[in-house]
Scaffold this motif. Structure first.
Motif, PDB file in Angstrom:
ATOM      1  N   ALA A   1      39.977  53.818  42.099  1.00 31.60           N
ATOM      2  CA  ALA A   1      40.233  53.109  40.840  1.00 31.60           C
ATOM      3  C   ALA A   1      40.290  51.607  41.118  1.00 31.60           C
ATOM      4  CB  ALA A   1      41.538  53.595  40.233  1.00 31.60           C
ATOM      5  N   TYR A   2      39.870  50.831  40.126  1.00 35.87           N
ATOM      6  CA  TYR A   2      39.770  49.378  40.286  1.00 35.87           C
ATOM      7  C   TYR A   2      40.306  48.722  39.016  1.00 35.87           C
ATOM      8  CZ  TYR A   2      37.361  44.806  40.146  1.00 35.87           C
ATOM      9  OH  TYR A   2      37.042  43.472  40.027  1.00 35.87           O
ATOM     10  N   THR A   3      41.264  47.794  39.203  1.00 37.06           N
ATOM     11  CA  THR A   3      41.844  47.054  38.080  1.00 37.06           C
ATOM     12  C   THR A   3      41.456  45.588  38.175  1.00 37.06           C
ATOM     13  OG1 THR A   3      43.747  48.548  37.974  1.00 37.06           O
ATOM     14  CG2 THR A   3      43.982  46.405  36.907  1.00 37.06           C
ATOM     15  N   SER A   4      41.121  45.003  37.039  1.00 36.78           N
ATOM     16  CA  SER A   4      40.743  43.586  37.015  1.00 36.78           C
ATOM     17  C   SER A   4      41.340  42.930  35.776  1.00 36.78           C
ATOM     18  CB  SER A   4      39.217  43.441  37.007  1.00 36.78           C
ATOM     19  OG  SER A   4      38.845  42.091  36.871  1.00 36.78           O
ATOM     20  N   ILE A   5      42.115  41.873  36.004  1.00 31.51           N
ATOM     21  CA  ILE A   5      42.707  41.119  34.893  1.00 31.51           C
ATOM     22  C   ILE A   5      41.733  40.015  34.505  1.00 31.51           C
ATOM     23  CG2 ILE A   5      44.713  39.835  34.094  1.00 31.51           C
ATOM     24  CD1 ILE A   5      45.276  42.735  34.988  1.00 31.51           C
ATOM     25  N   PRO A   6      41.179  40.040  33.316  1.00 28.67           N
ATOM     26  CA  PRO A   6      40.204  39.022  32.937  1.00 28.67           C
ATOM     27  C   PRO A   6      40.850  37.646  32.825  1.00 28.67           C
ATOM     28  CG  PRO A   6      40.835  40.309  31.027  1.00 28.67           C
ATOM     29  CD  PRO A   6      41.480  40.972  32.210  1.00 28.67           C
ATOM     30  N   PHE A   7      40.017  36.617  32.884  1.00 24.24           N
ATOM     31  CA  PHE A   7      40.508  35.265  32.605  1.00 24.24           C
ATOM     32  C   PHE A   7      39.970  34.846  31.251  1.00 24.24           C
ATOM     33  CE2 PHE A   7      39.974  30.591  32.665  1.00 24.24           C
ATOM     34  CZ  PHE A   7      41.321  30.256  32.686  1.00 24.24           C
ATOM     35  N   ARG A   8      40.902  34.564  30.356  1.00 24.11           N
ATOM     36  CA  ARG A   8      40.544  34.094  29.015  1.00 24.11           C
ATOM     37  C   ARG A   8      40.762  32.594  28.964  1.00 24.11           C
ATOM     38  NH1 ARG A   8      43.351  33.954  24.109  1.00 24.11           N
ATOM     39  NH2 ARG A   8      45.181  34.952  25.063  1.00 24.11           N
ATOM     40  N   SER A   9      39.675  31.855  28.834  1.00 28.23           N
ATOM     41  CA  SER A   9      39.723  30.405  28.899  1.00 28.23           C
ATOM     42  C   SER A   9      40.157  29.795  27.570  1.00 28.23           C
ATOM     43  CB  SER A   9      38.341  29.863  29.283  1.00 28.23           C
ATOM     44  OG  SER A   9      38.249  28.476  29.036  1.00 28.23           O
ATOM     45  N   ALA A  10      40.740  28.586  27.657  1.00 30.12           N
ATOM     46  CA  ALA A  10      41.113  27.846  26.448  1.00 30.12           C
ATOM     47  C   ALA A  10      39.890  27.439  25.645  1.00 30.12           C
ATOM     48  CB  ALA A  10      41.933  26.612  26.823  1.00 30.12           C
ATOM     49  N   THR A  11      38.708  27.515  26.253  1.00 34.46           N
ATOM     50  CA  THR A  11      37.479  27.184  25.539  1.00 34.46           C
ATOM     51  C   THR A  11      36.990  28.338  24.667  1.00 34.46           C
ATOM     52  OG1 THR A  11      36.079  27.977  27.347  1.00 34.46           O
ATOM     53  CG2 THR A  11      36.792  25.673  27.428  1.00 34.46           C
ATOM     54  N   GLY A  12      37.603  29.509  24.813  1.00 32.32           N
ATOM     55  CA  GLY A  12      37.180  30.678  24.047  1.00 32.32           C
ATOM     56  C   GLY A  12      36.339  31.647  24.834  1.00 32.32           C
ATOM     57  N   ASP A  13      36.000  31.286  26.065  1.00 30.08           N
ATOM     58  CA  ASP A  13      35.208  32.172  26.920  1.00 30.08           C
ATOM     59  C   ASP A  13      36.120  33.137  27.678  1.00 30.08           C
ATOM     60  OD1 ASP A  13      32.535  30.908  26.521  1.00 30.08           O
ATOM     61  OD2 ASP A  13      33.563  29.183  27.391  1.00 30.08           O
ATOM     62  N   THR A  14      35.558  34.277  28.037  1.00 32.31           N
ATOM     63  CA  THR A  14      36.303  35.271  28.808  1.00 32.31           C
ATOM     64  C   THR A  14      35.473  35.734  29.995  1.00 32.31           C
ATOM     65  OG1 THR A  14      37.531  36.062  26.876  1.00 32.31           O
ATOM     66  CG2 THR A  14      37.409  37.536  28.767  1.00 32.31           C
ATOM     67  N   ILE A  15      36.110  35.728  31.161  1.00 33.79           N
ATOM     68  CA  ILE A  15      35.465  36.236  32.373  1.00 33.79           C
ATOM     69  C   ILE A  15      36.110  37.585  32.682  1.00 33.79           C
ATOM     70  CG2 ILE A  15      34.905  35.778  34.782  1.00 33.79           C
ATOM     71  CD1 ILE A  15      33.781  33.708  32.862  1.00 33.79           C
ATOM     72  N   ALA A  16      35.331  38.667  32.588  1.00 31.97           N
ATOM     73  CA  ALA A  16      35.882  40.010  32.782  1.00 31.97           C
ATOM     74  C   ALA A  16      34.937  40.836  33.641  1.00 31.97           C
ATOM     75  CB  ALA A  16      36.101  40.698  31.441  1.00 31.97           C
ATOM     76  N   SER A  17      35.493  41.532  34.614  1.00 33.00           N
ATOM     77  CA  SER A  17      34.669  42.408  35.450  1.00 33.00           C
ATOM     78  C   SER A  17      34.880  43.880  35.127  1.00 33.00           C
ATOM     79  CB  SER A  17      34.961  42.156  36.938  1.00 33.00           C
ATOM     80  OG  SER A  17      36.322  42.385  37.221  1.00 33.00           O
ATOM     81  N   VAL A  18      35.786  44.162  34.172  1.00 31.51           N
ATOM     82  CA  VAL A  18      35.946  45.521  33.648  1.00 31.51           C
ATOM     83  C   VAL A  18      35.930  45.431  32.129  1.00 31.51           C
ATOM     84  CG1 VAL A  18      37.466  47.513  33.414  1.00 31.51           C
ATOM     85  CG2 VAL A  18      37.240  46.376  35.627  1.00 31.51           C
ATOM     86  N   VAL A  19      34.969  46.118  31.513  1.00 27.82           N
ATOM     87  CA  VAL A  19      34.851  46.139  30.056  1.00 27.82           C
ATOM     88  C   VAL A  19      34.659  47.590  29.626  1.00 27.82           C
ATOM     89  CG1 VAL A  19      33.501  45.406  28.059  1.00 27.82           C
ATOM     90  CG2 VAL A  19      33.850  43.821  29.970  1.00 27.82           C
ATOM     91  N   ASP A  20      35.501  48.047  28.711  1.00 21.77           N
ATOM     92  CA  ASP A  20      35.433  49.424  28.207  1.00 21.77           C
ATOM     93  C   ASP A  20      35.475  50.447  29.346  1.00 21.77           C
ATOM     94  OD1 ASP A  20      35.232  48.467  25.597  1.00 21.77           O
ATOM     95  OD2 ASP A  20      33.037  48.375  25.688  1.00 21.77           O
ATOM     96  N   GLY A  21      36.317  50.164  30.335  1.00 25.82           N
ATOM     97  CA  GLY A  21      36.496  51.107  31.432  1.00 25.82           C
ATOM     98  C   GLY A  21      35.376  51.127  32.438  1.00 25.82           C
ATOM     99  N   ARG A  22      34.418  50.224  32.328  1.00 26.50           N
ATOM    100  CA  ARG A  22      33.282  50.191  33.257  1.00 26.50           C
ATOM    101  C   ARG A  22      33.247  48.858  34.008  1.00 26.50           C
ATOM    102  NH1 ARG A  22      29.327  54.051  32.243  1.00 26.50           N
ATOM    103  NH2 ARG A  22      29.672  55.309  30.364  1.00 26.50           N
ATOM    104  N   ARG A  23      32.856  48.903  35.249  1.00 27.71           N
ATOM    105  CA  ARG A  23      32.731  47.699  36.083  1.00 27.71           C
ATOM    106  C   ARG A  23      31.472  46.951  35.671  1.00 27.71           C
ATOM    107  NH1 ARG A  23      34.641  47.114  41.966  1.00 27.71           N
ATOM    108  NH2 ARG A  23      34.340  44.891  42.311  1.00 27.71           N
ATOM    109  N   VAL A  24      31.641  45.638  35.491  1.00 26.11           N
ATOM    110  CA  VAL A  24      30.508  44.790  35.134  1.00 26.11           C
ATOM    111  C   VAL A  24      29.937  44.209  36.417  1.00 26.11           C
ATOM    112  CG1 VAL A  24      29.739  42.788  33.826  1.00 26.11           C
ATOM    113  CG2 VAL A  24      31.587  44.241  32.930  1.00 26.11           C
ATOM    114  N   PRO A  25      28.729  44.526  36.767  1.00 27.89           N
ATOM    115  CA  PRO A  25      28.174  44.035  38.039  1.00 27.89           C
ATOM    116  C   PRO A  25      27.964  42.515  38.011  1.00 27.89           C
ATOM    117  CG  PRO A  25      26.473  45.136  36.731  1.00 27.89           C
ATOM    118  CD  PRO A  25      27.764  45.370  36.023  1.00 27.89           C
TER     119      PRO A  25
END
Length: 855
Positions: free
Chosen positions: A172-196
């Protein structure tokens, strides 16, 4: 040390002091209430410091589940929470447990992590959102945003950010996304799937070179600890956006707020044998503590179309000017003052020319060009040149360090003493590691690797320094600013006024056999160039020509500047020190475009070792620890307000310009000033009354008045005097107002040139003339009149290879009054009336003890 008065005398002593202060105050008020013609109507009526409110938070008061927290008694204090800019903060705490340092496999035990976050948690109003924290850039164990999870260790609130395990090779792999003040989001897990291809730890918003997070902050055996933390605004981190404007109101005093977050880490994470998981994972995050940070709005707050006026010269006053600017431009007809920091002598030359675009010069030394000095000098700042450092303990592992010293490994060292000779060693590349490792360093003989191994240093410092084995390039010298400056002149003057330092620079070994780098020797016969280094001077040369030759189709050459680069200015040196960035050269990067030596990332708290030359305001801004310097009286003094005030009282007038004073270490006044900080620096605003544009003269005069009056109230709000400056002595304020009046009234080229005051006479000033600096005093903090700087005075000696200026430099605007001279009102009477007041006060003091005693 002040002794207590015997019982029965305390009241009479207080009355005596009150009577003296009252008489002196009445006289000063009488002289300055009306002031010189054109003086500012609003003067400082109350110098009570306006300070920030420190932030404090406890586990018991903040954490709903504090009883299961790693440190239930944890209490954290943040040094400043209001009026923040890009700066440093001191974070201190109690109630922790003794830490163990991190390893390559774990983050250590019983430590804190600190980060800056920008957003509020929508599910927990009034608390930070972990997805908005700048965290994870360094990739160290226990300090990433993501990671593999063991079975049963994933909290319910992390489930949506976790992929499920698919066997032993795909946990199992957990990733806390970074939500920027600019409105952008950096996420490596979306809907339970790893984003390559997505890395939440190194992203467009922060990397190991820019992040301000602290992955490990250690606690001592007594449960206490402290560290410095870099606060970033939207300018340094657009992902955080702190301080960004939230309204179009030019008068707004606050920008977007942020959070300072402290995450306690115990002995091991849930389901693990050590601390290896992210502090943002729910089981760790739930025990975080947070303090709200209020920022000043980033950017200029002046009306569009406001007139722009140029200030040029000293960086020493730049932080104060930044504070004053919003208030100055908010006034009716206020101007935008653009400060171009640079060589003070160039600014004074431009101001003295009195051309239409002449700036208001900011300088610590008088004009020294070939023409007549026609400037008026208004004191506007009293600050210091400082040696800042960030050095963490690294006890020797050979058995020489005590158990107590070993237990304090990685905690910061907080005291240092330096002499002029030690500073001379740091300035001349005389320690081995100040030159490239691969170069021929034989001409340095058996010199120590760096300052901290030098017996000369260890002999005067706490014995704990002798138990350290800190081998770092950035403690073999100081980070130094490039270019010419009054700061360089003052530092070299301080060094050359000391006999031990002069002898060392001349080539005499110190008591332990260390020798100066011969290329920096002042003795021509001992300098391989055949020409001795001329000192004092207004720059910091790196004269050693040592070089590691370039490799064909490989690494480029390394010389002394490549190895130990200059900083842009004093502020950037302090900033690098806060971050633990010694500007150390790293490996050759053949894949670079173009190929180049890469930059080493900063050293994190616990492993820092940097020394820098900076100024008092920058050291306070970035919360640096500063060294105590040995003054001419033989005492080691820190750059405190008391130290600066004592130095101001011992400052003497320049031989060429009685309006300008400095702490001249070769004078008798300096030798008697036991509590004086030896690198105290005044800053003057200087302009020519011959400037043809009356409007410009008036604007410059208003700036002088504001800076010397309202601008001297200490505090963190806009318009106030930032930390790192000492409020001006009263007599300096008198001079500033008189200078402003003389400037505003102006002179014409046809008018007779004012004559200089008689040599050594700074008090006998005729009516209508500008008083010499510090020639009047209404209290002990005023600067006393004194002799010129002498052999080790303020002006640097001319280089033998450089052209020398010719012609005599004129003195102050003093002499018989002419019709063209400005009217300074009652100020010329200040000195005799003050003396009379002092006599009256003395008589009253003598009478008060004879009052009948209460039975």
């Amino acid at each position: 040390m002040r002794s207590a008065l015997p019982e029965g005398r305390a009241a009479r002593g207080a009355l005596s002091g009150l009577a003296g202060a009252l008489v002196g105050g009445l006289v000063f008020a009488a002289l300055t209430a009306g002031g010189a013609a054109g003086a500012s109507a609003a003067t400082v009526a109350d110098d009570t410091p306006v300070t920030s409110i420190a932030g404090a938070v406890t586990a018991k008061g903040y954490d709903p589940d504090w009883e299961s927290s790693p440190f239930p008694d944890l209490a954290v204090t943040v040094s400043q929470t209001k009026g923040l800019v890009a700066q440093g903060l001191k974070v201190s705490w109690t109630g922790g447990s003794e830490s163990t340092p991190p390893t390559q496999q774990s983050g250590g035990q019983n430590y804190l992590q600190i980060a800056q976050c920008w957003g509020d948690d929508p599910e927990n109003p009034g608390r930070p959102d972990r997805t908005t924290c700048q965290y994870g850039a360094f990739g160290t164990p226990g300090a990433t945003r993501d990671g593999n999870r063991t079975e049963g260790s994933v909290a319910a609130s992390d489930a949506a950010l976790t992929t499920t395990a698919a066997g032993a090779l795909d946990p199992a792999y957990t990733s806390i996304p970074f939500r920027s003040a600019t409105g952008d989001t950096i996420a490596s897990v979306v809907d339970g799937r790893r984003v390559p291809g997505v890395d939440v730890n190194t992203n467009p918003f922060f990397t190991q070179y820019t992040s301000n997070e602290i992955p490990w902050a250690g606690t001592g055996a007594d449960g206490t600890g402290s560290t410095k933390f870099e606060v970033q605004t939207v300018t340094q981190s657009r992902g955080l956006g702190c301080g960004a404007r939230t309204s179009d109101d030019a008068a707004a005093t606050s920008g977007a707020s942020c959070w300072l977050v402290v995450i306690p880490r115990g002995t091991a994470d849930t389901g693990e044998s050590a601390n290896v998981s992210s502090g943002l994972f729910a089981d760790n995050w739930k025990h975080h503590l947070a303090v709200k940070l209020d920022f000043r709005p980033v950017g200029l707050r002046c009306a569009i179309g406001a007139a722009e006026r140029q200030l040029a010269g000293s960086e020493l006053i730049s932080r104060a000017v930044s504070s004053w600017q919003p208030t100055l431009c908010a006034q009716d007809g206020g101007s935008v003052f653009t400060l171009l920091t640079g060589t003070e002598s160039d600014a004074a030359t431009a101001a003295n020319a009195a051309a239409g675009d002449a700036p208001l010069a900011l300088t610590s030394l008088p004009y020294s060009g070939p023409d007549e000095d026609r400037l008026v000098y208004a004191p506007i700042g009293l600050t210091s040149v400082t040696v800042g450092f960030a050095i963490d303990r690294f006890p020797a592992q050979d058995g020489s360090a005590s158990e107590e010293a070993l237990a304090r490994a990685r905690l910061p060292l907080t005291d240092m003493k330096l002499t002029p000779r030690l500073i001379a060693k740091l300035l001349t590349s005389s320690y081995l590691d100040s030159l490239p490792y691969q170069a021929d360093r034989g001409h340095l003989g058996a010199n120590p690797r760096n300052l901290l191994f030098d017996p000369d240093f260890r002999a005067i410092n706490d014995p704990e320094w002798s138990q350290q084995a800190i081998a770092g390039v950035a403690v073999a010298d100081m980070l130094l600013p490039q270019g010419r400056s009054d700061v360089a002149t003052a530092l070299w003057t301080y060094v050359m006024a000391d006999s031990e330092a002069r002898e060392f620079l001349a080539g005499t070994p110190d008591d332990w056999g260390m020798v100066v780098n011969p290329f920096a020797s002042t003795t021509p016969e001992k300098n391989p160039t055949g020409t001795g280094l001329t000192l004092p001077r207004d720059s910091f040369p790196k004269p050693d020509p040592v070089e590691v030759a370039a490799t064909p189709n490989g690494p480029a050459a390394i010389n002394s500047v490549t190895w130990r680069p200059y900083t842009n200015d004093l502020d950037s040196a302090a900033y690098a020190t806060l971050r633990g960035d010694g500007l150390v050269l790293s490996a050759w990067d053949p894949a670079g475009n173009p190929p180049r030596y890469s930059r080493s990332p900063r050293n994190l708290p616990g492993t820092q070792a940097v020394i820098s030359l900076t100024d008092g305001a920058a050291a306070e801004k970035y919360q640096l620890v500063t060294a105590a310097l040995r003054n001419p009286a033989g005492e080691f003094v820190l750059p405190t307000t008391e130290g600066l005030t004592a130095a101001a009282s011992a400052m003497t007038a320049s031989g060429s310009q009685p309006q300008v004073r400095s702490f001249a270490p070769a004078t008798d006044e300096a030798a008697r000033a036991a509590g004086a900080y030896p690198l105290a620096m005044p800053v003057y605003a200087a302009a020519s009354p011959y400037l043809g544009d009356a409007g410009v003269r008036s604007v410059y005069a208003d700036f002088m008045r504001y800076a010397a009056d309202q601008g001297q109230i200490p505090g963190v709000e806009t318009g106030q005097l930032p930390a790192g400056y000492s409020p001006l002595p009263d007599s300096w304020r008198v001079q500033a107002r008189a200078a402003a009046t003389a400037l505003e009234n102006g002179l014409t080229a046809a008018a007779p040139t004012p004559s200089a005051a008689p040599a050594g006479d700074t008090a006998g000033i005729s009516s209508g003339a500008l008083p010499a600096a510090g020639s009047t005093s209404t209290g002990g903090s005023g600067a006393a009149a004194g002799a010129s700087a002498g052999a080790a005075g303020a002006a640097p000696a001319a280089e033998a290879t450089n052209p020398t200026a010719s012609g005599a430099v004129a003195g102050a605007l003093a002499g018989a009054r002419t019709a063209a001279d400005p009217d300074s009102g009652p100020l010329p009477a200040a000195l005799p009336i003050s003396l009379l007041a002092a006599l009256i006060a003395a008589a009253v003091v003598l009478l008060i003890p004879r009052l009948p005693r209460r039975p």
